[in-house]
Design an enzyme around this catalytic site. Structure first.
Site, PDB file in Angstrom:
ATOM      1  N   ARG A 183      35.642  31.398  42.771  1.00 61.39           N
ATOM      2  CA  ARG A 183      36.600  32.401  43.260  1.00 61.39           C
ATOM      3  C   ARG A 183      37.232  33.213  42.133  1.00 61.39           C
ATOM      4  NH1 ARG A 183      39.700  28.502  46.387  1.00 61.39           N
ATOM      5  NH2 ARG A 183      41.449  29.630  45.529  1.00 61.39           N
ATOM      6  N   ASN A 184      36.913  32.899  40.881  1.00 60.27           N
ATOM      7  CA  ASN A 184      37.431  33.707  39.779  1.00 60.27           C
ATOM      8  C   ASN A 184      36.741  35.072  39.837  1.00 60.27           C
ATOM      9  OD1 ASN A 184      37.785  34.837  37.015  1.00 60.27           O
ATOM     10  ND2 ASN A 184      38.797  32.869  36.682  1.00 60.27           N
ATOM     11  N   GLN A 185      37.512  36.132  39.682  1.00 62.79           N
ATOM     12  CA  GLN A 185      36.979  37.490  39.821  1.00 62.79           C
ATOM     13  C   GLN A 185      36.411  38.060  38.524  1.00 62.79           C
ATOM     14  OE1 GLN A 185      39.687  40.127  41.875  1.00 62.79           O
ATOM     15  NE2 GLN A 185      40.349  38.485  43.229  1.00 62.79           N
TER      16      GLN A 185
END
Length: 161
Positions: free
Chosen positions: A30-32
């Protein structure tokens, strides 16, 4: 991941549990970070990790962390026990290379950079451009993807040499 062609060094605070386990920067799904890098320089999450790193290098970008080690329960920057923090050897790296800008991935990376290197950076590298960018972490959900992308796009753009 830094080499002689690195002009902009992206600094995190300390890798999270998922990244440490995978031995890859920004490995949390979920890290962008990687989607943003995909939009900026073609280093998106659909590429194998080595190809992402190659794309960053081709754009003069490097990755590192302010901290070499620390005690932290879990992955959140807020859990870093600051008395346990040991910084990476950033100053010799800056002296040896061609880095013109440091981009801190979030407030904690920026605060750690200032805590461990602030006076030396100002004294030894007065023209070094240091920027605090919105964290790409899923913990920074209050900042929209569009706002992050805009800030990161601006920060990773260098004027012509």
């Amino acid at each position: 991941m830094i080499d002689a062609g690195t002009r902009i060094l992206i600094l995190g605070s300390m890798p999270g549990v998922t990244s440490l386990s995978a031995q890859q920067y920004y490995a949390h799904p979920r890290n962008q970070f990687w989607p943003i890098m995909g939009a900026i320089c073609g280093a998106g999450p659909e590429l194998p990790y080595r190809e992402r790193l190659r794309a960053l290098r081709e754009h003069g970008l490097g990755l590192w962390d302010v901290l070499h080690s620390c005690v932290r329960g879990g992955s959140l920057d807020a859990a870093i026990e600051h008395h346990s923090a040991t910084a990476n050897a950033l100053l010799p790296l800056l002296r040896a290379g061609h880095v013109v800008r440091l981009c801190c991935n979030g407030g904690t990376a920026h605060a750690l950079l200032r805590r461990h290197f602030g006076k030396r950076l100002a004294a030894d590298f007065p023209h070094l451009d240091v920027r605090r960018l919105p964290s790409t972490s899923p913990a920074n959900a209050s900042c929209s993807h569009a706002r992050k992308l805009c800030a990161w796009t601006e920060a990773l753009r260098l004027p012509p040499a």
